[in-house]
Design an enzyme around this catalytic site. Structure first.
Site, PDB file in Angstrom:
ATOM      1  CD  GLU A   9      -1.881  -2.063   2.075  1.00 36.64           C
ATOM      2  OE1 GLU A   9      -2.856  -2.552   2.634  1.00 36.64           O
ATOM      3  OE2 GLU A   9      -0.725  -2.495   2.230  1.00 36.64           O
ATOM      4  CG  ASP A  98      -2.064  -3.344   5.638  1.00 32.80           C
ATOM      5  OD1 ASP A  98      -0.850  -3.574   5.537  1.00 32.80           O
ATOM      6  OD2 ASP A  98      -2.524  -2.203   5.864  1.00 32.80           O
ATOM      7  CG  ASP A 100      -6.918  -4.913   7.454  1.00 37.72           C
ATOM      8  OD1 ASP A 100      -6.653  -4.904   6.234  1.00 37.72           O
ATOM      9  OD2 ASP A 100      -6.830  -3.895   8.172  1.00 37.72           O
ATOM     10  CD  GLU A 102      -9.167   0.092   4.808  1.00 41.40           C
ATOM     11  OE1 GLU A 102      -9.239   1.204   4.259  1.00 41.40           O
ATOM     12  OE2 GLU A 102      -9.060  -0.067   6.039  1.00 41.40           O
ATOM     13  NE  ARG A 325      -5.686   1.183  10.275  1.00 43.50           N
ATOM     14  CZ  ARG A 325      -4.674   1.636   9.536  1.00 43.50           C
ATOM     15  NH1 ARG A 325      -3.866   0.776   8.925  1.00 43.50           N
ATOM     16  NH2 ARG A 325      -4.465   2.928   9.384  1.00 43.50           N
TER      17      ARG A 325
END
Length: 922
Positions: A9, A98, A100, A102, A325
């Protein structure tokens, strides 16, 4: 040279990973999300512009099909990624976003947009270390479509909620407001707490601290008088009335009685009537999850959620901590052993239990598959060694290191002793002496255990406390790993019966007294107290409450804290979150007409549903259909109306904005209701036909009826005198854009009176008639140039300036409006014109060095108000910030939030319309 393309990202993350992979890999970033639902009409493709649903970006009648567009800021980066993929030397694509939901969604969007023609692998890791990256390359997986569906359902749900409900607020409350699944619940929590504070009535009471001596001085508290317990704050209700429970009578000590007993007790002897010793045990807190890290950084350093997450992001991308997170408290086996090794080396092998501690979550919607936030790798940097990433990052790393190491250490153990003493004094009893009962308690920690991490001598131990509600499975204390709850509650049962808290008694060594021993009173100190209303939420405590309710996710909390402040729902008073009157009206509307959308249980259930979608146990299209079109209520045949009905014109006709926009404060002495209302230009007070604007710095709980009557009684205007030339009365009065003076009053049919705004150096309370006449004389003609063109000076929106024809120059000060002459004006006009934005401006204050950039931070006054800058990044002060009192810590927070904010898209120049051709003259 053949190679694989790895996409992450962020550029910082890409640089770190590239250093681990070396030759054979090209690491590039997507710079965040590359696709999203259109945010405005200009982003809607022409092919869909005519569709009624295109404004939503979701075709609700076609299985909620989303319309994704490549965002403006991502187009250049997408083109670069496509170019890299067209290279014939690229053998494979690794999507390393990542781990997760998202991140999974970003990986899917990359796959959809780039359409790679080479093998694609999903690469996941939760820490950026050489070993973790190598393992991720060796063990890729397939894209998890279930996680993508869960994230897509969340995004569509939030779009429907926000884009459908927000316009209702615009129509019924005021423009530019917003509604959201989590932010609306957060607003409701804050408003409910303020309502409690507004309804609260304080109660007054006194206490008496008695210092005794028995081979050493120690403090006690007066607990009983003639068998009645002395009242403390816990014995009063929110209305200020005594509401003590239990069979024992309660007596409220007032100032006179406290003073009388204080004088009578000195020199008296008290006998120990009871002594009780119980074991003390406190376990370490669980390793950090996102919300508890935010709470700890807020409590220890005063960081906002956004500032904490920005620092944690830098640490993660630099390979210093694991992914930040997460809502799991679990540690990997390697991390447990690493923490135990650090604890043994730093504090001794005796501080570590025989087996590693394991932690489980009690909070709703925990995802145990992830790992807690901890230092990255298997060997950890010591605190104080990561200052290269900035002061904020260093402080956050220290918190993570301490919490992780402490979580694998022994309990803090010791003994809590409570002592009760009785005696008599000759005061307050007409028929004999008054019998008094005193109480004291102290804790002695014999084995600090995990508290060594925070300083064994620190009585507070872990300054972050244990706000997680998580439990440690402690194999050393019981077979089932639950520990010894009796030992944990020992200190609580020993708490002072006259006190207010079940917190640990203070660490103090009490004299070795036994029943029957005596001690003499050396001094006594009476103290007055008032009960306190429920504390306002801070960012940290609001995050904690949202987490307890199961509302929101770790990745959303920081942005929600920003949104509710930026939208004008909340302002900060120190660190407390204070709701605005706009928030009161908005919450009232939501509670009355959209109660399901702000219901705590229902909102938490939505999170459960999204977890079920991620687990493949529920399909998201039927779930969205139930929400939008309606579905039977649980356990009944009656339907719950869907969102489409709730925002229909038919339903909106039932909402009376006037009824909502009426916040009662109470009645004045004559029984006249006093209310707060929202107007076009802000909140105002109303009593009958009397109205007054509300000062912006008055918190709702401070606006009592008496304060409101005082404001209503203050004159709305002040007469300054008579204009010597026109004979009109000159007055100063408040206005939409600040106070101003007027020559005469405005009437419906008369001419508009001449007005002028007060200068920054003036105030309505002190402005004089001479000041007003000077203001009303503007614009002032100072003369003409050599071509007889008039030169005038005047005060404008951005300060004082002079004008000659179409030429203008900024004046240096307001005083020049009345002092500059023709020659000075011509000299100023002869100088090159400088843009206001480039004018050199002296700083108002120097605040210190920014912990991130290391540059000096100064406070300046700009075109749009006060702001702080380190010379590279500028950040405007918020509503609750004051230039006189802002600290370097707050300035650093504002700068960090500005850095973390998405880049603003550059405005496109307006397209020039072709000139109309005039018909040729015949």
């Amino acid at each position: 040279m053949p190679h694989s393309l790895v996409i992450v990202e962020s550029p910082a993350k890409a640089r770190t990973i590239a250093g681990f992979l070396g030759d054979g890999y090209v690491v590039e970033s997507s710079v965040g999300h590359i696709r999203d639902l259109p945010s405005n009409a200009s982003e809607i493709p022409k092919a869909y512009a005519a569709e009624k649903w295109s404004r939503l970006g979701v075709d609700v009648d076609n299985d909620f099909k989303p319309l994704y567009v490549v965002t403006g800021r991502a187009k250049k980066q997408v083109a670069r990624l496509k170019s890299l993929l067209r290279d014939d030397d690229v053998e494979a694509l690794y999507l390393a976003t990542d781990e997760d939901r998202e991140g999974e969604a970003i990986a899917w969007h990359l796959l959809e947009v780039l359409n790679p023609q080479v093998p694609v692998h999903r690469m996941v890791f939760h820490e950026i270390t050489a070993q973790a990256i190598a393992e991720a390359i060796e063990s890729p997986r397939e894209l998890d479509r279930r996680l993508v569906d869960a994230q897509e359902a969340r995004r569509i749900f939030d779009r429907l909620y926000g884009y459908e409900v927000s316009p209702v607020l615009w129509r019924k409350v005021q423009p530019k407001l917003s509604a959201g699944r989590v932010q609306s619940v957060a607003n409701r929590l804050i408003v409910e707490r303020e309502r409690e504070r507004m309804a609260f009535a304080a109660a007054s009471f006194w206490s008496l601290t008695v210092t005794l001596d028995s081979g050493g001085a120690f403090e006690t508290r007066l607990a009983e008088i003639d068998g009645a317990r002395v009242a403390a704050s816990r014995d009063f209700d929110d209305a200020g009335a005594l509401a003590a429970k239990g069979a024992q009578p309660v007596v409220v000590l007032d100032e006179a009685r406290a003073g009388e007993l204080s004088a009578a007790v000195v020199g008296r002897s008290f006998e120990v009537s009871a002594r009780e010793a119980k074991p003390y045990r406190r376990r370490p807190a669980a390793p950090f999850i996102t919300s508890t890290l935010q709470q700890a950084a807020g409590g220890r350093h005063g960081f906002s959620a956004a500032r904490t997450m920005a620092a944690a992001q830098r640490l993660y991308e630099a390979g210093r901590i694991t992914y930040m997170r997460t809502d799991a408290t679990t540690l990997s086996s390697a991390a447990q052993h690493a923490a135990r090794a650090v604890a043994s080396a730093e504090f001794g092998a005796e501080t570590v239990p025989a087996k590693p501690r394991a932690y489980t979550r009690k909070t709703k919607n925990a995802q145990e598959a992830h790992e807690a936030i901890r230092p990255a790798g298997e060997t950890w940097r010591r605190p104080g060694t990561v200052s290269d990433l900035g002061g904020d990052a260093a402080r956050v790393y220290d918190l993570v290191w301490q919490r992780t190491v402490a979580s694998q250490m022994n309990d803090a153990v010791g003994e809590t002793v409570s002592i009760r003493l009785t005696g008599t004094v000759a005061a307050g009893n007409p028929v004999g002496e008054t019998r008094l009962g005193l109480f004291t308690a102290g804790t002695v920690v014999t084995a600090p255990g995990w508290r060594f991490v925070y300083g064994a001598g620190d009585s507070a131990g872990d300054p972050t406390g244990d706000p997680t509600g998580d439990s440690a499975a402690d194999p050393s204390s019981s077979a089932n790993g639950a520990g010894d709850p009796a030992a944990d509650s020992a200190a609580d049962s020993a708490a002072d019966p006259a006190g207010d808290s079940a917190a640990d008694p203070p660490e103090q060594q009490l004299p070795d007294l036994a029943e029957g021993d005596t001690a003499q009173a050396r001094s006594a100190t009476p103290r007055g107290h008032e009960t306190s209303p429920p504390s306002r939420y801070t960012e940290a405590s609001l995050v904690r409450r949202l987490e307890q309710l199961g509302v929101g996710r770790p990745s959303t909390y920081a942005s929600i804290m920003e949104t509710i402040q930026n939208r004008g729902y909340v302002w900060k008073k120190s660190s407390a979150l204070v709701p605005t009157w706009t928030s009161f009206v908005t919450v009232a509307l939501m509670e009355k007409h959209y109660d399901r959308l702000v219901d705590y249980e229902l909102t938490a259930r939505m999170e459960d549903d999204l977890d079920d979608i991620a687990a493949g146990e529920k399909q998201y299209i039927p779930w969205l259909a139930d929400f939008y079109f309606g579905a039977p209520a649980a356990g009944t045949a009656a339907p719950n109306p869907g969102l489409r009905h709730l925002v229909s014109d038919e339903f909106l006709e039932q909402i009376d904005p006037a009824a909502l926009n009426n916040i009662p404060l109470g009645n004045d002495a004559d029984g006249e209701p006093v209310v707060v209302r929202l107007g076009r230009f802000g909140p105002y007070l109303r009593r009958g036909d009397d109205t007054r604007s509300l000062p912006p710095d008055v918190a709702p709980d401070e606006l009592t009826v008496d304060r409101a009557v005082e404001l209503l009684s203050a004159p709305a205007e002040r007469a300054l005198g008579t204009h010597p030339e026109t004979g009109e009365e000159v007055i100063v009065l408040p206005g939409r854009f600040g106070p101003y003076v007027s020559a005469g009053r405005r009437t419906d049919d008369g001419p508009k009176p001449k007005t002028a705004s007060l200068l920054e150096s003036m105030s309505p309370e002190t402005v004089t008639l001479d000041d007003a006449l000077k203001l009303l004389s503007l614009p002032r003609t100072v003369g003409t140039d050599d071509d007889d063109v008039p030169i005038t000076v005047q005060s404008g929106r951005y300060g004082p300036y002079l004008v000659r024809g179409k030429d203008s120059r900024n004046l240096e000060s307001e005083e020049q409006l009345f002092t500059i002459d023709r020659e000075q004006a011509l000299a100023l006009l002869a100088q090159p014109k400088r843009a206001r934005s480039r004018r050199s401006q002296e700083p108002l204050r120097e605040l210190g060095n920014d912990p991130v950039s290391g540059r000096p931070v100064v406070l300046k006054d700009g075109r749009f108000g006060l702001y702080v800058t380190d010379g590279d990044v500028n950040a405007s002060l918020r509503q609750d910030d004051e230039g006189e009192s802002i600290t370097i810590e707050r300035a650093a927070e504002l700068l960090e939030m500005r850095r973390a904010a998405p880049a603003r898209a550059a405005r496109k120049p307006a397209a020039k319309k072709p000139a109309k051709k005039k018909p040729a003259k015949k």
